[in-house]
Structures are given as structure tokens and as C-alpha cells.
Write an enzyme that holds these catalytic residues in place. Structure first.
Site, PDB file in Angstrom:
ATOM      1  N   HIS A  81      32.251 -53.831  20.353  1.00  0.00           N
ATOM      2  CA  HIS A  81      32.436 -52.651  19.501  1.00  0.00           C
ATOM      3  C   HIS A  81      31.290 -52.567  18.496  1.00  0.00           C
ATOM      4  O   HIS A  81      30.819 -53.589  17.990  1.00  0.00           O
ATOM      5  CB  HIS A  81      33.777 -52.737  18.775  1.00  0.00           C
ATOM      6  CG  HIS A  81      34.139 -51.449  18.111  1.00  0.00           C
ATOM      7  ND1 HIS A  81      33.608 -51.087  16.895  1.00  0.00           N
ATOM      8  CD2 HIS A  81      34.924 -50.420  18.518  1.00  0.00           C
ATOM      9  CE1 HIS A  81      34.074 -49.891  16.575  1.00  0.00           C
ATOM     10  NE2 HIS A  81      34.866 -49.464  17.535  1.00  0.00           N
ATOM     11  N   GLU A 153      30.470 -45.264  22.802  1.00  0.00           N
ATOM     12  CA  GLU A 153      30.690 -44.832  21.426  1.00  0.00           C
ATOM     13  C   GLU A 153      29.342 -44.771  20.704  1.00  0.00           C
ATOM     14  O   GLU A 153      28.850 -45.817  20.242  1.00  0.00           O
ATOM     15  CB  GLU A 153      31.601 -45.810  20.690  1.00  0.00           C
ATOM     16  CG  GLU A 153      32.952 -46.013  21.350  1.00  0.00           C
ATOM     17  CD  GLU A 153      33.984 -46.578  20.388  1.00  0.00           C
ATOM     18  OE1 GLU A 153      34.818 -45.793  19.939  1.00  0.00           O
ATOM     19  OE2 GLU A 153      33.942 -47.761  20.066  1.00  0.00           O
TER      20      GLU A 153
HETATM   21  P1  13P Z   1      36.628 -43.186  14.920  1.00  0.00           P
HETATM   22  O1  13P Z   1      37.496 -42.408  15.878  1.00  0.00           O
HETATM   23  O2  13P Z   1      37.278 -43.471  13.609  1.00  0.00           O
HETATM   24  O3  13P Z   1      35.281 -42.575  14.794  1.00  0.00           O
HETATM   25  O4  13P Z   1      36.405 -44.619  15.598  1.00  0.00           O
HETATM   26  C1  13P Z   1      36.019 -44.681  16.908  1.00  0.00           C
HETATM   27  C2  13P Z   1      36.085 -46.082  17.328  1.00  0.00           C
HETATM   28  O5  13P Z   1      35.347 -46.908  16.822  1.00  0.00           O
HETATM   29  C3  13P Z   1      37.082 -46.447  18.332  1.00  0.00           C
HETATM   30  O6  13P Z   1      36.881 -47.727  18.830  1.00  0.00           O
END
Ligand code: 13P
Length: 238
Positions: A81, A153
Site C-alpha cells: 500500500h 492506487e
Molecule cells: P481513499 O479512498 O481514502 O483515498 O484511500 C484509498 C486507499 O488507500 C485504499 O486502500
């Protein structure tokens, strides 16, 4: 669609119990802090851990091992992450070790990748993503690739806990998803599932649900409100 609610470092014990009672076996994969995993486990929710140790059980104060997670019937683990890569400066080698330990225990891995804003500005998005994928996929058994789900992400799209990040256009995400899909097919002859994450919320889900090559969503901030999370899931089902 796969919906993962990453609760990050939120909730008290009491809040976790209330939240759990409202989640009602919706099929959402829930990713609470370690101490609350047993609360969600008792009603048979699909569990995802937010982290795992790169070591086997032993003298590693503060760590939680893959075998401990397995004994709690945890099915998925988030590895790589952005907050682990950037806040905790986790190196690729330790991410790889975490993946290997998790696979050995029969868990599936949500392997998170994504470019920073600076990398995006320097046209390094595809290179960054490719490096992150190859660094892991080159050291795991080809037969284990189907136990990995990619969580794409973009670092610049993740909310900072107060403000939402920017939302990429569907075209931007589609291009990355296509790149990942083709890369994994070409190099490893495997089909890979990709989840999108980064400020997914009730305002943008109707747009994001139209993405190509997208198996679901990783939801951070918006998952703190269980009603919102359930509404997002409803929209994904339509
Ligand atoms: P947000 O939806 O708060 O931007 O976070 C995304 C995330 O890091 C999910 O793992």
C-alpha cells in the site's frame, strides 16, 4: 465486483462493533485494524489484513505473522500500500517477503501499486507500474500469480484523511489497466484482476464503475461510513 473497504487506522472497539452489525454480510471484503479482525470474523465476513510481517513467527515485537492471520481465517492481505511504501519506506525486498509468506499460508494478496504525482508529471507512470509489478512477479512462482490481485492506487489520488485526492479520468485509469493486463499476459501468460483505489466515493463511483479491465474498488475514506460503503456497492451491482 470486488469491493474492499480499507478502514486504515480508524475505529474504536465500540465503533467496530456497531459498524460490523451494519455491514450485514454484504460480501464486501473488510480490512480493519488487526485488533478488530476477530470481531468481523465472528460473523463470517471476508477479511483482509492491512499488513503482515515479512518474518515467520518469532521474536519480532509488534509484528503479526501470516500464520497468525491465517488462524483468524483472514483470506486476503494488502501488501505494498502507498502508505506502507511511502510513510514507512518499506523496501521492495520486504514487500516480496511479505507476499511469499502470505502465499505460503494460502492467502491471496492485494498487491498495491501506483505512481506518485512527480512520477506522473515526468511521464513515468507506466515505467513505475511496470517496475513494481516485475519486481514482485519475477520472484514468485508463475502458478501463484492468480493469487495476486493488483490494487492500482495512484499515490496522488489517495485522500490524506482530511481532503480527497484528485480523481483521475476514466481514460487515465483505462490506459494503466490496459498496460497492466497486457504486461502480465505477455510476460507471464496470466490474466490478472485489477482493483482501482484512490478517493472512490459516492460522487465519482457512477463514473468509475464504467472502467475497462476493472474487477472492483479499494475504498479508504468513504468506507469509514458503512452506509456509504453499502451504497457504493449497490451502485457497482447495477
Ligand atoms: P481513499 O479512498 O481514502 O483515498 O484511500 C484509498 C486507499 O488507500 C485504499 O486502500
Amino acid at each position: 465486483m470486488i469491493i474492499v473497504g480499507n478502514l486504515k487506522m480508524n475505529q474504536t472497539l465500540e465503533e467496530a462493533s456497531i459498524y460490523e452489525s451494519k455491514l450485514t454480510n454484504s460480501g464486501i471484503i473488510i480490512c480493519p485494524s488487526f485488533p478488530y479482525l476477530p470481531i468481523y470474523k465472528q460473523n463470517g465476513y471476508e477479511l483482509c489484513a492491512q499488513n503482515v510481517s515479512e518474518y515467520n513467527d518469532g521474536p519480532y515485537t509488534g509484528d503479526v505473522s501470516a500464520s497468525q492471520l491465517k488462524s483468524l481465517k483472514v483470506k486476503y492481505v494488502l501488501i505494498g500500500h502507498s502508505e506502507r511504501r511511502h510513510v514507512y519506506k518499506e523496501a521492495q525486498e520486504s514487500l516480496n517477503n511479505k507476499v511469499l509468506k502470505s502465499l505460503k499460508q494460502g492467502m491471496q494478496v492485494v498487491y498495491c501499486i501506483g505512481e506518485t504525482y512527480e512520477q506522473k508529471q515526468n511521464n513515468q507512470t507506466f515505467q513505475t507500474i511496470e517496475n513494481q509489478i516485475l519486481s514482485l512477479f519475477n520472484i514468485i512462482d508463475n502458478n501463484d500469480i492468480n493469487k495476486i490481485i493488483i490494487g492500482y492506487e495512484p499515490v496522488w489520488a489517495i485522500s490524506d484523511g482530511i481532503n480527497p485526492g484528485a480523481t483521475p479520468t476514466n481514460q487515465e485509469i483505462d490506459e494503466v489497466n490496459k498496460y497492466i493486463t497486457e504486461l502480465v499476459k505477455e510476460k507471464y501468460n496470466q490474466n490478472i484482476k485489477i482493483l482501482y483505489g484512490g478517493s472512490v466515493n459516492l460522487n465519482n463511483i457512477e463514473q468509475l464503475v464504467k472502467l475497462n479491465n476493472n474487477a472492483g474498488f479499494l475504498i479508504g475514506g468513504a468506507s469509514k461510513n458503512v452506509e456509504d460503503l453499502l451504497k457504493i456497492q449497490e451502485i457497482c451491482k447495477q
